[in-house]
Design an enzyme around this catalytic site. Structure first.
Site, PDB file in Angstrom:
ATOM      1  N   HIS A 158     -16.161  50.364  -0.422  1.00  0.00           N
ATOM      2  CA  HIS A 158     -16.885  49.193  -0.920  1.00  0.00           C
ATOM      3  C   HIS A 158     -15.894  48.132  -1.375  1.00  0.00           C
ATOM      4  CE1 HIS A 158     -16.065  50.263  -5.091  1.00  0.00           C
ATOM      5  NE2 HIS A 158     -16.532  51.486  -4.874  1.00  0.00           N
TER       6      HIS A 158
ATOM      7  N   HIS B 160     -12.560  49.086  -3.217  1.00  0.00           N
ATOM      8  CA  HIS B 160     -11.469  49.580  -2.364  1.00  0.00           C
ATOM      9  C   HIS B 160     -10.885  48.425  -1.548  1.00  0.00           C
ATOM     10  CE1 HIS B 160     -14.464  52.961  -2.623  1.00  0.00           C
ATOM     11  NE2 HIS B 160     -13.421  53.461  -3.263  1.00  0.00           N
TER      12      HIS B 160
ATOM     13  N   CYS C 107     -14.516  67.944 -15.197  1.00  0.00           N
ATOM     14  CA  CYS C 107     -15.448  66.973 -14.601  1.00  0.00           C
ATOM     15  C   CYS C 107     -15.123  66.884 -13.121  1.00  0.00           C
ATOM     16  CB  CYS C 107     -15.329  65.603 -15.266  1.00  0.00           C
ATOM     17  SG  CYS C 107     -16.283  64.366 -14.372  1.00  0.00           S
TER      18      CYS C 107
ATOM     19  N   CYS D  76     -14.165  63.354 -11.853  1.00  0.00           N
ATOM     20  CA  CYS D  76     -12.781  62.935 -12.130  1.00  0.00           C
ATOM     21  C   CYS D  76     -11.771  63.868 -11.481  1.00  0.00           C
ATOM     22  CB  CYS D  76     -12.478  62.948 -13.612  1.00  0.00           C
ATOM     23  SG  CYS D  76     -13.449  61.854 -14.597  1.00  0.00           S
TER      24      CYS D  76
ATOM     25  N   CYS E 297     -18.738  62.812 -19.725  1.00  0.00           N
ATOM     26  CA  CYS E 297     -17.641  62.058 -19.139  1.00  0.00           C
ATOM     27  C   CYS E 297     -18.065  60.596 -19.109  1.00  0.00           C
ATOM     28  CB  CYS E 297     -17.362  62.561 -17.719  1.00  0.00           C
ATOM     29  SG  CYS E 297     -16.426  61.358 -16.764  1.00  0.00           S
TER      30      CYS E 297
ATOM     31  N   HIS F 197     -18.595  59.249 -15.409  1.00  0.00           N
ATOM     32  CA  HIS F 197     -19.603  59.822 -14.508  1.00  0.00           C
ATOM     33  C   HIS F 197     -20.904  60.191 -15.207  1.00  0.00           C
ATOM     34  CE1 HIS F 197     -15.755  60.216 -12.417  1.00  0.00           C
ATOM     35  NE2 HIS F 197     -16.474  59.838 -11.396  1.00  0.00           N
TER      36      HIS F 197
ATOM     37  N   LYS G 211     -19.246  48.636 -13.920  1.00  0.00           N
ATOM     38  CA  LYS G 211     -18.254  48.867 -12.857  1.00  0.00           C
ATOM     39  C   LYS G 211     -18.959  49.107 -11.523  1.00  0.00           C
ATOM     40  CE  LYS G 211     -14.669  51.897 -11.187  1.00  0.00           C
ATOM     41  NZ  LYS G 211     -14.235  53.273 -11.047  1.00  0.00           N
TER      42      LYS G 211
ATOM     43  N   LYS H 215     -19.391  53.780  -6.250  1.00  0.00           N
ATOM     44  CA  LYS H 215     -20.310  54.447  -5.335  1.00  0.00           C
ATOM     45  C   LYS H 215     -21.265  55.367  -6.097  1.00  0.00           C
ATOM     46  CE  LYS H 215     -16.120  56.925  -4.304  1.00  0.00           C
ATOM     47  NZ  LYS H 215     -14.946  56.792  -3.460  1.00  0.00           N
TER      48      LYS H 215
HETATM   49  N1  MSP Z   1      -8.275  59.623  -4.659  1.00  0.00           N
HETATM   50  C1  MSP Z   1      -8.017  59.001  -5.898  1.00  0.00           C
HETATM   51  C2  MSP Z   1      -6.691  58.277  -5.864  1.00  0.00           C
HETATM   52  C3  MSP Z   1      -5.526  59.139  -5.526  1.00  0.00           C
HETATM   53  S1  MSP Z   1      -4.070  58.196  -5.404  1.00  0.00           S
HETATM   54  C4  MSP Z   1      -2.844  59.299  -5.318  1.00  0.00           C
HETATM   55  C5  MSP Z   1      -9.121  57.989  -6.196  1.00  0.00           C
HETATM   56  N2  MSP Z   1      -9.855  57.557  -5.175  1.00  0.00           N
HETATM   57  S2  MSP Z   1     -11.075  56.497  -5.267  1.00  0.00           S
HETATM   58  O1  MSP Z   1     -11.697  56.481  -3.963  1.00  0.00           O
HETATM   59  O2  MSP Z   1     -11.919  56.789  -6.366  1.00  0.00           O
HETATM   60  O3  MSP Z   1     -10.388  55.129  -5.452  1.00  0.00           O
HETATM   61  C6  MSP Z   1     -10.111  54.584  -6.720  1.00  0.00           C
HETATM   62  C7  MSP Z   1      -9.522  53.217  -6.514  1.00  0.00           C
HETATM   63  O4  MSP Z   1     -10.434  52.381  -5.748  1.00  0.00           O
HETATM   64  C8  MSP Z   1      -9.296  52.427  -7.788  1.00  0.00           C
HETATM   65  O5  MSP Z   1      -8.116  52.803  -8.448  1.00  0.00           O
HETATM   66  C9  MSP Z   1      -9.252  51.028  -7.207  1.00  0.00           C
HETATM   67  O6  MSP Z   1      -8.058  50.830  -6.531  1.00  0.00           O
HETATM   68  C10 MSP Z   1     -10.383  51.062  -6.213  1.00  0.00           C
HETATM   69  N3  MSP Z   1     -11.663  50.738  -6.841  1.00  0.00           N
HETATM   70  C11 MSP Z   1     -12.794  51.501  -6.820  1.00  0.00           C
HETATM   71  N4  MSP Z   1     -13.784  50.832  -7.511  1.00  0.00           N
HETATM   72  C12 MSP Z   1     -13.307  49.666  -7.980  1.00  0.00           C
HETATM   73  C13 MSP Z   1     -13.865  48.593  -8.714  1.00  0.00           C
HETATM   74  N5  MSP Z   1     -15.124  48.550  -9.095  1.00  0.00           N
HETATM   75  N6  MSP Z   1     -13.050  47.544  -8.986  1.00  0.00           N
HETATM   76  C14 MSP Z   1     -11.746  47.511  -8.585  1.00  0.00           C
HETATM   77  N7  MSP Z   1     -11.196  48.514  -7.904  1.00  0.00           N
HETATM   78  C15 MSP Z   1     -11.941  49.597  -7.606  1.00  0.00           C
HETATM   79  O7  MSP Z   1      -9.264  57.610  -7.349  1.00  0.00           O
END
Ligand code: MSP
Length: 662
Positions: free
Chosen positions: A24, A27, A132, A135, A150, A153, A303, A306
């Site tokens: 989304h 990312h 969790c 997390c 948590c 979540h 925030k 997903k």
């Molecule tokens: N798999 C772990 C990361 C491992 S790195 C060695 C993870 N994945 S995640 O799919 O949850 O991605 C988290 C990242 O996605 C956040 O740190 C950020 O870069 C991005 N984001 C997800 N949601 C976001 C927002 N709402 N706003 C900004 N960035 C966001 O954590």
């Protein structure tokens, strides 16, 4: 084509994304930031490596695969491909894409685990903790919210007791603290550095549980020293940054590691700021150079995520507004490190003001004047004799210098603002010098000076915006009669030496409208923009958030007014999506009455069904019944909202359903 020698190197990474749901805007933002910074460094002449990828092990993935009815492998293949195929759509120029289920990664993880084990920093022990799954971490009291859930979540963690392997993280606490203190830029912006320092000050760092018994989870990388266990997903995932370079013994690792820059949002600050540097230290490697931490994109103060389901689709944004406008907005609007609210209204505002009015206008008016006055060829420039010519060069020098100061420090909004001072300055320069009057008066030499200056500075603007808006910059270069070759450009020199304006006689393309204005139309649920004329895919437009209404004035309530309210506690029995409105739930509540109460509540963007059901809530029980989108609502659930999101009102302990608030 002149090629420069690489002066320096740069390594930029995104988090590797979990493949438990599709990508989304959150990312997309991180990946676009990483792309822009990688492009910037390439233009600055640095040998650059840009890595992104997917994180594919752990309970979370197994759960998601089971829900989808596929095997973990099938499932991760499908979703990882969705992340990978998004990259070209967003013009992401990554050098590699790493998947943690690849053999090359498994080997590196085992290699590093073995190094840490051999160093004596991994031991076996019995452990009981609250885990969790969301997390993928054990949580301590400090991590939980007031309800013992948590905070990210909104679920109670599961208590788990088992024998596991532990990484002696506590041993490196003092070293890490010292390293952060000695290197002020190690974690940036500063408030995240302070947050990490206070985490380290709060008490002794726990050792990190780095294994999962196969009896509980076998979707992971087997420990090299015990085949009964797989590696904890975070220990596995962080190592991707080394695998992506080719492993610890590769040439790329020695070339790029000293310049390793990680980019993450604040949700994963702790694993990156604490687990990762201590893991590196224990394995005998230097820490990375910088951890760059950004805030969240919020939807209506919550925030975007997903699990909450309130996400914006990046491709829908691209289809509606154009990729570069979308990229520009993301970088311009979010103050790096802070949260920002996503709104299409703000996006349309930026598009019209900065892109259509300022930048697009500058290009179309100067190009059409060049066609009209000089047959579309760059005129020969004479002496610079007027004050406004000198002033505009001063402004350009300042603007480029500021941009180059700010951009590599992740201050994108301010860097772009510095560049736009020049864009607006050039529009003013056109107004002040009035080329049409110079033409009418036959002042050809002066006219050539003005047009030549404009064209030369426009070329420099185009190359400075390339990191953020690559397609637009390339179109601008084509309009200015050239081809964009990043490897032939030295950004530093471009900002200081102005002898390299466009070559006399270069033929320019016809002017075209780079950024047509976009109308923003109010619709019932907030607003929706008319799509770009050249790309009208209305069906892909996402729903709009409701615009905030000004708060009604609150007068004095007499006690009798308050007494009119019948507030009662009741347990949520069920919450179903409203058939006609995607923000609403139809909630059934046990208020101690013979029949459950039905309340229509606008909670769907904020809370999941699982969170609501079984929870005691405060209900306004004597609110006059009314129909909301065709469904009767017999009351209202009370909630409170702040910058971190929405919380429900409840009592501090369980009470009998139907109890009155007084
Ligand atoms: N798999 C772990 C990361 C491992 S790195 C060695 C993870 N994945 S995640 O799919 O949850 O991605 C988290 C990242 O996605 C956040 O740190 C950020 O870069 C991005 N984001 C997800 N949601 C976001 C927002 N709402 N706003 C900004 N960035 C966001 O954590």
């Amino acid at each position: 084509m002149k090629r420069r020698a690489a002066l320096d190197r740069f390594f930029i990474t995104t988090p590797i994304y979990y493949v438990n749901a599709k990508p989304h805007l959150g990312h997309a933002y991180t990946t676009i930031v990483a792309d822009s910074i990688a492009r910037y460094h390439r233009l600055a002449g640095h040998e650059t490596f840009f890595l992104t990828g997917t994180d594919e092990h752990g309970d979370k993935i197994v759960e998601a695969a089971a829900k989808a009815g596929s095997s973990p492998q099938q499932y991760v293949d499908t979703i990882s491909e969705q992340f990978r195929s998004l990259l070209p759509e967003l013009q992401i120029s990554n050098d590699d894409f790493i998947r943690t289920t690849e053999e090359r990664h498994k080997q590196v993880v085992r290699d590093i685990l073995q190094r840490v084990y051999d160093a004596g920093d991994i031991y076996l022990s019995e452990y009981e903790g609250r885990y969790c799954t969301g997390c993928e971490q054990f949580l301590t009291d400090k991590d939980l919210d007031a309800n013992g859930l948590c905070p990210d979540h909104k679920v109670a963690p599961t208590v788990i007791k088992e024998k596991n392997y532990f990484f002696r993280m506590s041993k490196y606490q003092d070293w890490l603290k010292q390293h952060i203190q000695d290197n002020p830029e190690f974690i940036r912006p500063e408030h995240y550095r302070n947050e990490v320092l206070s985490m380290l000050d709060m008490g002794v760092l726990d050792d990190l549980c780095i294994s999962r018994p196969k009896s509980r989870l076998d979707w992971g990388i087997e420990l090299p020293f015990d085949s009964g266990y797989v590696t904890y997903v975070w220990f596995d995932a962080l190592i991707n940054y080394i695998t992506g370079l080719g492993g610890p013994d590769s040439e790329n690792f020695s070339k790029f590691w000293p310049r390793a820059n990680h980019l993450v949002a604040k949700d994963i600050l702790k694993p990156h700021a604490i687990f990762w540097p201590t893991m590196l230290k224990a394995a005998g490697f230097e820490p990375y150079q910088n951890l760059n931490v950004h805030g969240y994109w919020l939807m209506q103060d919550t925030k975007m995520s997903k699990s909450l389901g309130n996400v914006v689709e990046p491709l829908a944004m691209r289809d509606t507004y154009g990729l570069d406008a979308f990229r520009y907005f993301l970088l311009r609007e979010m103050r790096f490190g802070r949260d920002a609210s996503f709104s299409e209204r703000a996006l349309v505002g930026r598009l019209n003001a900065d892109l259509a009015n300022d930048l697009g206008n500058l290009f179309s008016r100067v190009l059409s004047m060049t066609h009209k006055y000089f047959g579309g060829e760059v005129p020969a420039m004479g002496q610079r004799s007027h004050a406004e010519d000198v002033e505009i060069l001063d402004l350009a020098l300042n603007s480029f210098a500021n941009y180059q100061q700010l951009f590599p420090r992740f201050q994108f909004g301010r860097a772009l603002e510095a560049l736009w001072e020049l864009v607006r300055g050039l529009n003013k320069y056109v107004d002040v010098t009035a080329p049409w009057t110079l033409f009418k008066n036959g002042e050809t030499e002066r006219l050539a000076m003005v047009i030549g200056t404009l064209l030369g500075l426009m070329r420099k603007i185009a190359l400075h915006i390339w990191p953020v808006m690559p397609q637009t910059a390339e179109t601008m270069f084509a309009q200015l009669g050239g081809e964009f070759d990043p490897s032939a450009i030295d950004l530093g020199k471009e900002a200081e030496a102005f002898g390299d304006f466009l070559q006399t006689g270069t033929r320019l393309a016809k002017a075209s409208n780079l950024f047509p204005r976009v109308e923003f139309k109010e619709v019932e649920s907030g607003g929706q923009a008319e799509p770009r004329q050249d790309n009208p895919k209305k069906d892909k437009q996402p729903k709009q958030p409701k615009t905030q209404q000004p708060a009604p004035e609150v007068g004095i309530a007499e006690f009798a007014d308050f007494q009119k309210l019948d507030l009662r506690l009741g347990t949520v029995l069920s919450a179903e999506p409203h058939p006609e409105a995607d923000r609403l739930y139809v909630v059934k509540i046990d208020l101690g009455e013979p029949q459950p109460r039905q309340v229509v509540a606008g909670l769907r963007e904020h809370l999941e069904v699982e969170f609501l059901v079984g929870r005691q809530v405060v209900v306004v029980a004597n609110l006059a019944p009314r129909k909301l989108r065709g469904v009767e609502s017999q009351g209202m659930i009370m909630a409170v909202k702040d910058k971190d999101g929405l919380q429900l009102l409840t009592a501090t302990g369980l009470v009998e359903n139907g109890s009155k608030v007084s």
